[in-house]
Design a protein around this motif. Structure first.
Motif, PDB file in Angstrom:
ATOM      1  N   LYS A 129       1.014   8.334   7.552  1.00 56.48           N
ATOM      2  CA  LYS A 129       1.935   8.957   8.492  1.00 56.48           C
ATOM      3  C   LYS A 129       1.872  10.479   8.359  1.00 56.48           C
ATOM      4  N   PRO A 130       1.800  11.204   9.475  1.00 57.25           N
ATOM      5  CA  PRO A 130       1.822  12.665   9.406  1.00 57.25           C
ATOM      6  C   PRO A 130       3.045  13.216   8.682  1.00 57.25           C
ATOM      7  N   GLU A 131       4.166  12.490   8.720  1.00 53.81           N
ATOM      8  CA  GLU A 131       5.389  12.982   8.080  1.00 53.81           C
ATOM      9  C   GLU A 131       5.240  13.197   6.575  1.00 53.81           C
ATOM     10  N   LEU A 132       4.289  12.497   5.957  1.00 53.78           N
ATOM     11  CA  LEU A 132       4.073  12.676   4.518  1.00 53.78           C
ATOM     12  C   LEU A 132       3.743  14.118   4.161  1.00 53.78           C
ATOM     13  N   VAL A 133       3.197  14.858   5.132  1.00 58.92           N
ATOM     14  CA  VAL A 133       2.781  16.233   4.876  1.00 58.92           C
ATOM     15  C   VAL A 133       3.974  17.176   4.799  1.00 58.92           C
ATOM     16  N   TYR A 134       5.041  16.869   5.554  1.00 56.68           N
ATOM     17  CA  TYR A 134       6.115  17.861   5.665  1.00 56.68           C
ATOM     18  C   TYR A 134       7.493  17.366   5.237  1.00 56.68           C
ATOM     19  N   LYS A 135       7.605  16.139   4.704  1.00 58.54           N
ATOM     20  CA  LYS A 135       8.915  15.737   4.191  1.00 58.54           C
ATOM     21  C   LYS A 135       8.777  14.645   3.134  1.00 58.54           C
ATOM     22  N   LYS A 136       9.795  14.540   2.286  1.00 56.48           N
ATOM     23  CA  LYS A 136       9.821  13.502   1.256  1.00 56.48           C
ATOM     24  C   LYS A 136      10.179  12.186   1.915  1.00 56.48           C
ATOM     25  N   MET A 137       9.452  11.136   1.572  1.00 52.37           N
ATOM     26  CA  MET A 137       9.678   9.837   2.191  1.00 52.37           C
ATOM     27  C   MET A 137      10.002   8.810   1.115  1.00 52.37           C
ATOM     28  N   GLN A 138      10.972   7.952   1.414  1.00 54.89           N
ATOM     29  CA  GLN A 138      11.408   6.932   0.463  1.00 54.89           C
ATOM     30  C   GLN A 138      11.575   5.599   1.168  1.00 54.89           C
ATOM     31  N   GLY A 139      11.572   4.522   0.374  1.00 52.50           N
ATOM     32  CA  GLY A 139      11.858   3.190   0.905  1.00 52.50           C
ATOM     33  C   GLY A 139      10.942   2.815   2.053  1.00 52.50           C
ATOM     34  N   ASN A 140      11.534   2.249   3.108  1.00 49.71           N
ATOM     35  CA  ASN A 140      10.751   1.786   4.250  1.00 49.71           C
ATOM     36  C   ASN A 140      10.067   2.917   4.994  1.00 49.71           C
ATOM     37  N   ASP A 141      10.551   4.146   4.835  1.00 46.61           N
ATOM     38  CA  ASP A 141       9.890   5.279   5.489  1.00 46.61           C
ATOM     39  C   ASP A 141       8.435   5.399   5.037  1.00 46.61           C
ATOM     40  N   LYS A 142       8.141   4.946   3.827  1.00 43.44           N
ATOM     41  CA  LYS A 142       6.793   5.053   3.279  1.00 43.44           C
ATOM     42  C   LYS A 142       5.916   3.863   3.664  1.00 43.44           C
ATOM     43  N   ARG A 143       6.522   2.844   4.269  1.00 44.19           N
ATOM     44  CA  ARG A 143       5.791   1.611   4.540  1.00 44.19           C
ATOM     45  C   ARG A 143       5.330   1.568   6.011  1.00 44.19           C
ATOM     46  N   TYR A 144       4.460   0.601   6.283  1.00 44.38           N
ATOM     47  CA  TYR A 144       3.809   0.519   7.588  1.00 44.38           C
ATOM     48  C   TYR A 144       4.038  -0.840   8.234  1.00 44.38           C
ATOM     49  N   ILE A 145       4.066  -0.844   9.552  1.00 42.18           N
ATOM     50  CA  ILE A 145       4.163  -2.108  10.287  1.00 42.18           C
ATOM     51  C   ILE A 145       2.840  -2.858  10.181  1.00 42.18           C
ATOM     52  N   THR A 146       1.742  -2.105  10.273  1.00 44.75           N
ATOM     53  CA  THR A 146       0.417  -2.695  10.074  1.00 44.75           C
ATOM     54  C   THR A 146      -0.319  -1.888   9.009  1.00 44.75           C
ATOM     55  N   VAL A 147      -0.812  -2.553   8.002  1.00 43.91           N
ATOM     56  CA  VAL A 147      -1.612  -1.883   6.973  1.00 43.91           C
ATOM     57  C   VAL A 147      -3.049  -1.743   7.481  1.00 43.91           C
ATOM     58  N   TYR A 148      -3.861  -1.001   6.739  1.00 44.83           N
ATOM     59  CA  TYR A 148      -5.184  -0.582   7.195  1.00 44.83           C
ATOM     60  C   TYR A 148      -6.035  -1.736   7.734  1.00 44.83           C
ATOM     61  N   GLN A 149      -6.180  -2.817   6.952  1.00 43.60           N
ATOM     62  CA  GLN A 149      -7.072  -3.906   7.355  1.00 43.60           C
ATOM     63  C   GLN A 149      -6.635  -4.503   8.690  1.00 43.60           C
ATOM     64  N   ASP A 150      -5.307  -4.668   8.848  1.00 39.17           N
ATOM     65  CA  ASP A 150      -4.788  -5.263  10.081  1.00 39.17           C
ATOM     66  C   ASP A 150      -5.021  -4.345  11.273  1.00 39.17           C
ATOM     67  N   LYS A 151      -4.793  -3.048  11.062  1.00 39.01           N
ATOM     68  CA  LYS A 151      -4.984  -2.100  12.158  1.00 39.01           C
ATOM     69  C   LYS A 151      -6.438  -2.108  12.625  1.00 39.01           C
ATOM     70  N   MET A 152      -7.370  -2.093  11.675  1.00 40.40           N
ATOM     71  CA  MET A 152      -8.785  -2.091  12.049  1.00 40.40           C
ATOM     72  C   MET A 152      -9.172  -3.388  12.766  1.00 40.40           C
TER      73      MET A 152
END
Length: 313
Positions: A60-83
């Protein structure tokens, strides 16, 4: 589908032989709104007889400009699924960019010149109407200015359900609220996660409801704590089941969150199997029961609801 991983700044030119139709977006979830963008780009690529490419990012681009915790750090689709989903949508190239501070800090004009024109050889760039590409002045309305007639720009209008925009944010909110049927409607498919069957505490067997315990990817969002109707794929077979995701509060305080699934009419040793879980319907929230007998009575009711669900569909 060819996946090209990119770290900014580019060390060498990609030298692609053909111009590309490019869809841009982070595409977390690849929901119906994202599919509309990619399908629009694919239609253009087919009309022009050009390959279809996607620009997306490794986090997520937000990782560059803010601290992320909990579900904010997680994804609806992880890399393998997205590809896998991008491949199913007919994408030929994925430009998988490390979204770093340095990448974000380049000017919109530099991004267009160095990436879209010089390296990606863009013929047409397609994105959602609200897509941005780093800088606060880098939106789709301004992209034609930066393009300087070197490629076409296509904005895709929002996809709506119940007069509300389909978005990753909306899906995340519904996952956190346990509204799994809404999540599935917005995705255009069943929400799912993969994992490995591991040993648990064997409490389910003692209750007459043996479960498979699933170790799942901690980077993926999960539905809220509760009891759900699910389908589980083991090998090439699908099984019906009722899943409990929660802390098993009946057996003590502050337990870790676990995913346990009782498969209907199932009796096999499947430890170590890799499984896929599809989430279909929420039965109830997690409850702390006073006494094992009350828990068993509730599980009997949960099973009836699960069987009825599959019978009705």
């Amino acid at each position: 589908m060819k996946i090209i991983k990119i770290h900014h700044p580019l060390k060498k030119e990609l030298n692609l032989s053909q111009p590309l139709v490019i869809a841009m977006g982070f595409f977390d979830g690849l929901h119906l709104g994202h599919q509309k963008v990619i399908n629009s780009a694919r239609e253009i690529s087919e009309k022009k007889n050009l390959p279809l490419a996607v620009i997306t990012y490794d986090h997520k681009p937000e990782l560059v400009y803010k601290k992320m915790q909990g579900n904010d750090k997680r994804y609806i689709t992880v890399y393998q699924d997205k590809m896998q989903l991008l491949n199913q949508l007919g994408v030929d190239y994925v430009f998988y960019i490390n979204y770093s501070y340095a990448f974000q800090s380049q000017s919109p004009q530099m991004f267009v010149d160095d990436y879209l024109v010089q390296n990606f050889n863009a013929d047409t760039v397609v994105a959602g109407f609200d897509h941005t590409y780093g800088d606060k002045n880098a939106d789709m309305d301004l992209l034609p200015t930066y393009a300087k007639h070197r490629f076409e720009v296509v904005q895709v209008a929002p996809n709506l359900i119940n007069n509300k925009k389909i978005s990753s944010t909306r899906i995340r909110r519904n996952l956190e609220d346990g509204h799994i049927e809404t999540v599935n409607k917005l995705l255009g498919r069943h929400f799912k996660n993969d994992g490995v069957i591991v040993h648990g505490y064997a409490r389910g067997r003692e209750l007459g409801y043996p479960t498979i315990n699933i170790d799942y990817d901690g980077l993926q969002m999960m539905p809220s704590i509760g009891v759900y109707v699910t389908k589980v794929r083991i090998g090439n077979e699908w099984f019906e089941g009722m899943a409990s995701i929660g802390r098993n509060e009946t057996f003590g305080e502050n337990n870790p969150i676990t995913l346990e699934i009782n498969l209907l009419n199932f009796n096999r040793n499947v430890y170590g199997e890799t499984v896929r879980v599809e989430w279909l319907y929420k039965i109830r929230n997690q409850v702390k029961f006073t006494g094992i007998d009350n828990l068993i009575k509730q599980m009997d009711q949960d099973k009836i609801i699960t069987e009825r669900f599959f019978k009705n569909i």
